[in-house]
Design an enzyme around this catalytic site. Structure first.
Site, PDB file in Angstrom:
ATOM      1  N   ASP A  85       0.898  -1.244  -0.131  1.00 17.76           N
ATOM      2  CA  ASP A  85       0.026   0.118  -0.134  1.00 17.76           C
ATOM      3  C   ASP A  85       0.925   1.184  -0.036  1.00 17.76           C
ATOM      4  OD1 ASP A  85      -2.358   1.692   0.252  1.00 17.76           O
ATOM      5  OD2 ASP A  85      -3.304   0.336   1.689  1.00 17.76           O
ATOM      6  N   GLU A 141     -10.606   6.824   4.668  1.00 14.97           N
ATOM      7  CA  GLU A 141      -9.083   6.090   5.530  1.00 14.97           C
ATOM      8  C   GLU A 141      -9.101   6.888   6.870  1.00 14.97           C
ATOM      9  OE1 GLU A 141      -5.539   5.343   3.376  1.00 14.97           O
ATOM     10  OE2 GLU A 141      -6.298   5.996   1.690  1.00 14.97           O
TER      11      GLU A 141
END
Length: 835
Positions: free
Chosen positions: A326, A527
């Site tokens: 990521d 997020e």
């Protein structure tokens, strides 16, 4: 169709038997973080051996230098890489992050994406200066449609789709998304998310289909096959499909307290039975990439876990695609930085996402391969895995992205009527009816209907994060051509039926309605920006509840339509409304809500409620502290005769909620923070009221009107340096935010040209700070001034220990006014990093 719960008990049983009969020495030497591959479920890679493919891969690798090979392992972001960089470094992949658009713009059209894709692919295949022509994988977060493109179809977010319990719908959405992504020139999406969120306080909970592993298991293969095509079929990875990514491996939805990028403190059995259920099925469907999570399992970062990445995923589960990290996740591995992490490759990562750190990562990785720190066999294996995917996708035989069939016809693909109709169907299937007292619903469209609430005519709010931008904030309806708000969809159908509809977000109608539909809910986030301490909805702000109460007090029945990415504590709102609909984040097709709320004039119901809760609805704002108000699988239809009893209005939360992303509102420090003035003499004084001054009088603070009475503070420096600071009651860890595109956004005004530089920054303890100069600012104008946290970090701030999230420092003659300070991604003016 109904979904059966998928069981992984045989694997868990095997684990229990293995541990029970293992030697004592084994138990002593293996902590809870050790994976036992033989206890995990197997998967079957669906693609048969392909000798011809292996020969092509081997022949290409034989032509590549070590530098060429290392380039394939690096993925850079379009905001930090150019086609010339790709040509020089022979990079293997480029991504467009949530806030990254062509030419640094805020939004992007299909034409702009295609032009950019062409430029990068030309560079990757240009061998005029040597090297080997290897096309790029172009990746993007198309997570609820091609959500980074103006005019695209925006499907409901995943937490909404889980309520539909319809794998066929998911497969169709995947295919439509793939087509729209290919129409813009990209060939890889970072989807589907196979997280199984166990704590809705997690800011990414809406990216998961359900807290029930059975739902996630049923959807995993369906979405992968929709995006990639079915293995063995003529359409598999053809020009109308994209590479899919199963993410985030593993247990990103199981972290303690729902903290994004946090630690899943759970047993291996829970890891297998709950969080891993989707991965074997995705592998069975031929998923070509898996993204390793930021998060940890019992204190060990996933990129640091050879057992999970290699022994379990690649060997036990027979995953033959490639593993990608990521966004700069390698920097969180102990002993690593964003620019240097051989451990991640050695543990099983094949490609690392290094958006702005790719140069250093390339340089260090190349040196570590040459020094043997990363074995050549590991390098060749990673390169081979990436090349196989590129060959399967047909990249070596493909034209430029803009010349591919769907891209040539992009105007008929992007936001097409068929795709919008599919999205509208998805909205209808995702709605969950929690309450319908007195059978208020369905509504007769011939009535006079008021559509109120902040979400009544707000397409951005009904989409949430990952919509045109990373956070999905700062958008207007004009940014969504072809889309329809919920209010507009209701008004259209009411008008057609001969009724009257009025859209008035504040609820102030011109003529008393027969019924009101109040649309309200969360504002967009993505997020960690969405992480919460509890499940209170708008803590300390009851204006939505007050609106519903006001309308009810006027004798108007109310249908509440709640927009959220997750279940939240809204028991008071549920109690006061006559009917309550959990609409989740339905996307661009607001008309789908009207389809279900309204009946035909003749009384016929065309679309009943279909959704059943994929997340239990909480009875308090503290997860896990009591039985849910509405359990998994709950959802009424028009045939149900159920009166919902009054819910407890005790939230279970005591004391103020401390936020890590808001510091100053309307000129005052928010709960958990204090406002202080520090004079030239170094003495600090707490601001208890206005006006106020530093102990030595070098800095004065007075109240000022900005948008409301005394909602700002004026600062006058008669000496210096002196500073205003916001001090946190407890240190803040903003390291995650600094890794993203998050800024300290301060709404301020420079009253007059400053004779000396003014500084804005953060403090991290004694002799620890990071700051940048505020000059130049246009005097006499209020501006939202943004300072990237990564700039403050580069200037010396320890983002893991911020004790002063705002420091404004200046000298004699400076006059500033400030109203708010928060973390965000939108600003009128961005102050760059110090040179």
């Amino acid at each position: 169709m109904p979904i059966a719960r998928t069981s992984r008990l045989p694997a868990a049983l095997a684990l229990a038997v293995f541990i029970a009969f293992a030697p004592a020495s084994f138990a002593a030497d293996h902590a809870a973080t050790t994976a036992h591959p033989q206890a995990w479920p197997r998967a079957t890679w669906p693609l048969p051996p392909d000798p011809a493919l292996e020969r092509r891969v081997a022949a290409l690798i034989a032509k590549m230098t070590v530098a060429d090979k290392v380039g394939q392992l690096i993925q850079a972001d379009i905001g930090s890489v150019t086609p010339e960089d790709v040509r020089k470094y022979r990079l293997g992949s480029v991504l467009a992050g949530g806030n990254s658009k062509p030419q640094g713009g805020r939004f992007a059209t299909a034409a702009q994406w295609k032009s950019l894709a062409d430029a990068f692919q030309r560079a990757a295949t240009d061998t005029s200066s040597g090297g080997v022509a290897i096309p790029l994988l172009l990746g993007i977060d198309a997570v609820h449609g091609d959500n980074g493109t103006i005019g695209a179809t925006l499907f409901p977010q995943n937490s909404a789709l889980g309520n539909a319990h319809d794998p066929a719908l998911i497969r169709a959405i995947g295919a439509a998304t793939a087509a729209e992504v290919r129409a813009t020139g990209f060939n890889w999406t970072f989807a589907p998310t196979l997280a199984v969120p166990q704590d809705p306080r997690w800011g990414r909970a809406y990216e998961g289909y359900s807290q029930d592993p059975g739902v996630v298991a049923a959807y995993a293969a369906a979405m992968v096959e929709g995006l990639q095509g079915k293995p063995g079929s003529p359409g598999f990875l053809d020009a109308s499909h994209v590479i899919a990514t199963a993410k985030h491996y593993l247990a990103d939805g199981g972290t303690k307290d729902g903290k994004d990028q946090g630690d899943a403190q759970i047993s291996e059995r829970a890891l297998i039975d709950v969080h891993a259920v989707g991965y074997p099925l995705a592998i069975d469907a031929g998923v070509q990439s898996v993204m390793a999570s930021f998060s940890s399992w019992n204190g060990v970062k996933i990129l640091a876990d050879h057992g999970l990445l290699t022994d379990v995923l690649k060997q036990r589960m027979d995953f033959q695609g490639f593993v990608v990290g990521d966004w700069n996740a390698q920097g969180q591995v102990p002993g690593c930085t964003n620019e240097d992490c051989p451990a991640a490759f050695n543990n099983g990562a094949d490609m690392l996402m290094a958006p702005d750190s790719w140069r250093g990562l390339y340089r260090n990785t190349l040196a570590e391969v040459k020094a043997g720190v990363i074995p050549m066999a590991r390098l060749d294996d990673a390169v081979a895995r990436i090349l196989r995917v590129k060959f399967r996708l047909g990249l070596f035989d493909a034209p430029l992205p803009s010349q591919e069939p769907l891209a040539r016809d992009a105007s008929h693909v992007l936001g097409s009527p068929a795709h919008r109709a599919l999205a509208r169907r998805a909205v209808r299937e995702s709605l969950v009816l929690l309450k319908n007292d007195g059978h208020l619903l369905p509504l007769d469209p011939r009535q006079r209907i008021l559509v109120a609430g902040e979400g009544a005519d707000d397409i951005s709010r009904q989409n949430g994060g990952w919509t045109l931008t990373w956070q999905g904030t700062g958008l207007t309806n004009a940014d969504f051509p072809g889309a329809q708000s919920i209010g507009a969809g209701i008004a259209q159908q009411v008008k057609t039926a001969g009724g009257q509809a009025e859209i008035a977000p504040a609820g102030h109608y011109t003529r008393k309605p027969d019924v009101a539909i109040v649309v309200f809910g969360e504002t967009p986030y993505a997020e960690f920006q969405g992480d919460r301490a509890n499940l209170l909805f708008h803590p300390g702000d009851d204006h939505d509840l007050d609106l519903i109460r006001r309308l009810r007090g006027q004798g108007i029945p109310v249908v509440a339509v709640f927009l959220s990415g997750r279940p939240l504590w809204v028991s008071r709102e549920i109690n006061v409304a006559n009917a309550f609909v959990a609409a989740w984040l339905p996307g661009s097709e607001g008309g789908g809500v009207a389809d279900v709320l309204l009946r035909e004039p003749n009384g016929q119901v065309d679309f009943d409620f279909h959704g059943k809760l994929a997340f239990a609805w909480p009875s308090t704002a503290m997860p896990g502290h009591s039985a849910p108000a509405f359990p998994l699988g709950y959802g009424l239809t028009y045939a149900d005769h159920v009166t919902v009893p009054a819910l407890s209005e005790n939230s279970g939360v005591s004391g103020a909620t401390v936020r890590v992303d808001d510091y100053l509102e309307k000129g005052a420090a928010v709960a958990g923070y204090t406002l202080n003035l520090t004079g030239v003499d170094g003495r600090r004084s707490k601001v208890l009221a206005t006006p106020a001054a530093s102990a030595d009088g070098s800095l004065r603070l007075t109240a000022l009107d900005y948008r409301a009475q005394e909602d700002a503070r004026r600062l006058d420096w008669s000496g210096g340096p002196a500073a205003l600071s916001i001090d946190a009651d407890h240190p803040l860890d903003l390291d995650r935010q600094a890794n993203g595109d998050v800024m300290l956004v301060t709404t301020l005004r420079l009253a007059a040209p400053s004779p000396a530089p003014a500084w804005i920054g953060m403090g991290c303890g004694h002799d620890c700070r990071g700051r940048v100069a505020l000059k130049p600012l246009a005097p006499a104008h209020w501006l939202r001034v943004g300072v990237p946290l990564k700039c403050l970090q580069a200037a010396g701030a320890n983002m893991r220990h911020i004790v002063q999230p705002l420091v404004l420092e200046a000298s004699r003659g400076t006059q500033l006014a400030v109203s708010s300070a928060t973390l965000g991604t939108n600003a009128d003016q961005v102050v760059g990093c110090a040179k």
